[in-house]
Design an enzyme around this catalytic site. Structure first.
Site, PDB file in Angstrom:
ATOM      1  N   ASP A  20       0.792  -1.263  -0.031  1.00 61.74           N
ATOM      2  CA  ASP A  20      -0.066   0.090  -0.097  1.00 61.74           C
ATOM      3  C   ASP A  20       0.952   1.182  -0.190  1.00 61.74           C
ATOM      4  OD1 ASP A  20      -2.585   1.518   0.189  1.00 61.74           O
ATOM      5  OD2 ASP A  20      -2.705   1.098   2.097  1.00 61.74           O
ATOM      6  N   ASN A  68     -10.881  -2.529  -5.340  1.00 58.21           N
ATOM      7  CA  ASN A  68     -10.273  -1.651  -6.016  1.00 58.21           C
ATOM      8  C   ASN A  68     -11.004  -1.287  -7.320  1.00 58.21           C
ATOM      9  OD1 ASN A  68      -7.183  -2.807  -5.300  1.00 58.21           O
ATOM     10  ND2 ASN A  68      -8.243  -0.804  -4.345  1.00 58.21           N
ATOM     11  N   ARG A 194      -5.021  -1.959   8.595  1.00 58.54           N
ATOM     12  CA  ARG A 194      -6.511  -2.763   8.576  1.00 58.54           C
ATOM     13  C   ARG A 194      -5.934  -3.690   7.594  1.00 58.54           C
ATOM     14  NH1 ARG A 194      -7.787   2.228   6.813  1.00 58.54           N
ATOM     15  NH2 ARG A 194      -7.355   2.624   4.620  1.00 58.54           N
TER      16      ARG A 194
HETATM   17  C1  IPE Z   1      -5.638  -2.664  -0.407  1.00 60.55           C
HETATM   18  O1  IPE Z   1      -5.142  -1.403  -0.519  1.00 60.55           O
HETATM   19  C2  IPE Z   1      -5.302  -3.421  -1.726  1.00 60.55           C
HETATM   20  C3  IPE Z   1      -4.147  -3.520  -2.215  1.00 60.55           C
HETATM   21  C4  IPE Z   1      -3.066  -3.389  -1.624  1.00 60.55           C
HETATM   22  C5  IPE Z   1      -4.134  -4.112  -3.520  1.00 60.55           C
HETATM   23  P1  IPE Z   1      -6.189  -0.264  -0.659  1.00 60.55           P
HETATM   24  O2  IPE Z   1      -5.542   1.060  -0.679  1.00 60.55           O
HETATM   25  O3  IPE Z   1      -7.123  -0.404  -1.788  1.00 60.55           O
HETATM   26  O4  IPE Z   1      -6.938  -0.368   0.697  1.00 60.55           O
HETATM   27  P2  IPE Z   1      -8.024   0.644   1.590  1.00 60.55           P
HETATM   28  O5  IPE Z   1      -9.017   1.292   0.401  1.00 60.55           O
HETATM   29  O6  IPE Z   1      -6.894   1.616   2.184  1.00 60.55           O
HETATM   30  O7  IPE Z   1      -8.577  -0.215   2.667  1.00 60.55           O
HETATM   31  C1  IPE Z   2      -1.610   0.211  -3.127  1.00 55.65           C
HETATM   32  O1  IPE Z   2      -1.081   1.675  -3.423  1.00 55.65           O
HETATM   33  C2  IPE Z   2      -1.591  -0.272  -4.616  1.00 55.65           C
HETATM   34  C3  IPE Z   2      -3.214  -0.634  -4.979  1.00 55.65           C
HETATM   35  C4  IPE Z   2      -3.983  -0.636  -4.030  1.00 55.65           C
HETATM   36  C5  IPE Z   2      -3.585  -1.377  -6.250  1.00 55.65           C
HETATM   37  P1  IPE Z   2      -2.634   2.579  -3.449  1.00 55.65           P
HETATM   38  O2  IPE Z   2      -3.071   2.876  -4.836  1.00 55.65           O
HETATM   39  O3  IPE Z   2      -3.692   2.087  -2.593  1.00 55.65           O
HETATM   40  O4  IPE Z   2      -1.942   3.962  -2.936  1.00 55.65           O
HETATM   41  P2  IPE Z   2      -2.482   4.893  -1.715  1.00 55.65           P
HETATM   42  O5  IPE Z   2      -2.839   4.205  -0.513  1.00 55.65           O
HETATM   43  O6  IPE Z   2      -3.672   5.504  -2.534  1.00 55.65           O
HETATM   44  O7  IPE Z   2      -1.335   5.732  -1.426  1.00 55.65           O
HETATM   45 MG    MG Z   3      -4.125   2.412  -0.421  1.00 54.84          MG
END
Ligand code: IPE
Ligand code: IPE
Ligand code: MG
Length: 245
Positions: A20, A68, A194
């Site tokens: 993340d 996502n 989480r």
């Molecule tokens: C979790 O990250 C999913 C992946 C890393 C692929 P998200 O950024 O989508 O999760 P939330 O929305 O913060 O819970």
């Molecule tokens: C994790 O990075 C990758 C995916 C969930 C695909 P994010 O895209 O969630 O990055 P942040 O959380 O917005 O910084």
């Molecule tokens: Mg994220």
């Protein structure tokens, strides 16, 4: 006393990582989110390359969640392209190094070119077993459990399975992770604390570790530190520490 015991604890057999922070990493540099995702792939390469050397046999990376799909279409498109290009570029090298690839998640709703690449990566590495790389793509823990339950119900209806024979072990064999043991250590980068619907069944007793580093900046040295931290944890599984009774 407990320090002596932890020194002997084996490295985790299975590490799962919620990768993340790509979006924030890019934003901080005044770049579009996709720039962070591209940088994130470089981290994937570093971690996949180095994890086996740390003695870990199973690595599961969360790459695209069932939630996502709520993101803008252009970001979803960029993530799908990256997945396709990552496999296209790295499959042969991984296959030659004895890596078995499994893509966890639903195949429903995937673009045909991406679905094809996924099939190819699994077929090409089917006979490998030196290192297990699971990529969770279009994956949700609840969705996985529902898909498994549906398959079990269909088998029961067809008379191929006796519902009374179902137990935790046999249920797990219907999940996408049937080749991997339960998760020992789950790591999430970027400071969020989480699980976000990742490996709900498999992480029932995982040790959780949250690090503030954004995924593009995460290093193999930090993974090694995480393993050291894991070794100091006391895993009781509801029981008591040795000598505590
Ligand atoms: C979790 O990250 C999913 C992946 C890393 C692929 P998200 O950024 O989508 O999760 P939330 O929305 O913060 O819970
Ligand atoms: C994790 O990075 C990758 C995916 C969930 C695909 P994010 O895209 O969630 O990055 P942040 O959380 O917005 O910084
Ligand atoms: Mg994220």
């Amino acid at each position: 006393m407990s320090e002596d015991a932890s020194a002997d604890r084996p490295v985790p057999a299975h590490i799962a990582i919620i990768m993340d922070g790509n979006g924030r990493w890019a934003r901080r540099r005044g770049q579009p989110r996709a720039f962070g995702h591209r940088k994130g792939v470089e981290t994937v390469r570093r971690i996949v390359e180095g994890t086996g050397d740390l003695g870990v046999k199973h690595l599961t990376l969360f790459s695209f969640s069932t939630e996502n799909w709520r993101r803008p279409a252009d970001e979803i498109g960029a993530l799908f392209e990256l997945m396709k290009h990552y496999i296209a570029a790295d499959l042969e090298g991984l296959a030659k190094r004895g890596v078995r690839i499994r893509i966890l998640g639903s195949r429903k709703g995937l673009r045909e070119d991406v679905a094809e690449m996924i099939e190819r990566s699994e077929a090409r590495t089917r006979d490998n077993s030196d290192f297990h790389l699971n990529i969770a793509f279009n994956y949700g823990g609840r969705d996985e459990i529902v898909r498994a339950t549906r398959a079990i119900a269909e088998a029961a209806r067809a008379g191929e399975l006796d519902p009374a024979s179902l137990d935790e072990e046999s249920f797990a064999s219907w999940l996408d992770t049937s080749d991997s043991p339960d998760v020992d250590l789950m790591i999430r980068t970027s400071g969020e604390q989480r699980i976000s619907n990742f490996l709900l069944w498999q992480a029932a007793y995982a040790e959780l570790l949250f690090v503030d580093t954004l995924w593009p900046d995460f290093t193999i040295a930090q993974l090694a530190d995480a393993i050291e931290a894991y070794k100091t944890r006391s895993r009781r599984y509801g029981g008591l520490d040795a000598g505590a009774a």
